[in-house]
Design a protein around this motif. Structure first.
Motif: not given
Length: 399
Positions: A86-90
């Protein structure tokens, strides 16, 4: 490397896995797995999915719209997201500014900004580093001069990560040039569309403008946008940095990276046998896994303390150093496992029809290796963090 979970925690892990299987878009996961650069739409999409589920802010209390999870659940969520690519949470709004506002912001600031962070209406970037003030942040020179009910800001910030996507920036500015370095700094919240702000991209080795310069020329900022007291910004900055450095440890990403290296080492051959059976490679792999297990346990202890309202202290510097060293070692092991397939690193050789010849897993190796050399520099260089650790320990011994 799994911890021993109780029945409720195992059920939660299964819930997270089910959610990721159903809600994480396969194209987005594939993009992360391939090491491709994510655009703003990619980040916004995942942000919205997590927010709709109520899982966007694992570290926030429920009263502010967070998950209210304990340390173990946050650990499970982070690890499962990383393993699912999953994308890293900004982090800038959620992990950095959010805790500062909860601790030091006014009621009006909390009511206005916290919901907008969750909804995605505001994308924050960080205005800390300057050309002459990186790890020595207290030497910053960006000035803010009081003019009635506004500050007039002049100066420059640099290495502003993802600033090209942001509509807001939180900044450290000098409001008392005659005070000692740490005592004349204030913490301001600034709209990026304010007249006088110019953003200039900095192109990295992989051909992407991940970081930027931000220039301020007579930028007028309402005094009500100051967090806390004037000239007390260093206190708030230190609080933010402890949360940033704990987050930089990147336990979940290291575990996902280690699993990837193991898959590569089983596929690649050395002397007619799988690379993972090579005693020298296996020894390095075992050492980094041991280090990661120890760091994960330490990380849980510190997160658990933070959940009880205790801001991390020097331990956050320890996690920052160890976490970045481990991630860079994993990147190096991946590069060695991929061998000659890991040679190209220019952007044209990493994406689209120009992708390098070789197995699929070799594609992101070079990008990740070169990009992650930054890990030991940003968030306070590892050399400076080691000094902080040494001074704190020695001061404790003197007491």
């Amino acid at each position: 490397m799994d911890l021993t979970y109780n029945d409720d925690e195992r059920a939660f892990r299964d819930e997270v896995r089910g959610f990721l299987a159903e809600q994480l878009p396969p194209a987005l996961s594939a993009k992360v797995r391939a090491g491709a650069a994510l655009d703003k739409a990619d980040h916004d999409r995942w942000h919205a999915i997590l927010n709709a589920k109520g899982w966007l802010a694992p570290t926030w209390p429920e009263e502010h719209g967070g998950c209210g999870w304990d340390a173990v659940r946050r650990h499970i969520f982070e690890e499962e997201c990383a393993l699912a690519h999953a994308p890293r949470i900004v982090p800038f709004g959620l992990t950095m500014l959010g805790p500062v506002l909860m601790q030091f912001g006014s009621d009006a600031q909390k009511a206005h900004y916290l919901p907008r962070i969750l909804s995605g209406e505001d994308w924050w970037c960080q205005g800390y580093s300057e050309p002459g003030a990186g790890s020595d942040l207290a030497s910053l020179k960006t000035r803010a001069v009081r003019d009635g009910d506004h500050y007039v800001v002049n100066g420059q910030k640099t290495w502003t990560t993802l600033g090209q996507h942001a509509n807001k920036i939180f900044c450290l500015v000098r409001t008392d040039p005659d005070a000692k370095a740490q005592e004349g700094i204030s913490f301001l919240l600034i709209d990026m569309d304010t007249p006088g702000i110019e953003l200039r991209p900095i192109m990295l080795l992989d051909g992407t403008p991940e970081v930027n310069e931000v220039w301020f020329t007579d930028v007028r900022v309402p005094v009500e946008n100051r967090v806390g007291e004037e000239n007390k910004g260093w206190t708030y900055a230190k609080y933010l940095l402890t949360h940033e450095r704990t987050n930089i440890a990147g336990v979940g990403f290291s575990r996902a990276g280690l699993a990837s290296v193991k898959r590569m080492a089983r596929a690649e051959m050395s002397g007619g046998r799988p690379l993972i059976e090579n005693p020298f490679f296996a020894a390095r792999l075992a050492q980094v896994e041991i280090d990661l297990m120890a760091m994960a346990t330490t990380n849980l202890r510190i997160i658990s303390r933070a959940a009880r309202g205790q801001a991390p202290g020097v331990e956050s510097s320890m996690l920052k150093v160890k976490g970045t060293v481990i991630r860079q070692e994993i990147n190096d092991l991946a590069r060695r496992a991929a061998g000659p397939y890991a040679m190209p690193f220019v952007s044209e050789a990493l994406e689209g029809d120009n992708a390098p010849v070789g197995p699929d897993y070799a594609g992101p190796v070079a990008r990740q290796y070169f990009n992650n050399r930054k890990l030991s520099i940003f968030g306070g260089s590892n050399e400076i963090q080691r000094n902080i650790i040494a001074k704190t320990v020695l001061a404790g011994d003197r007491r």
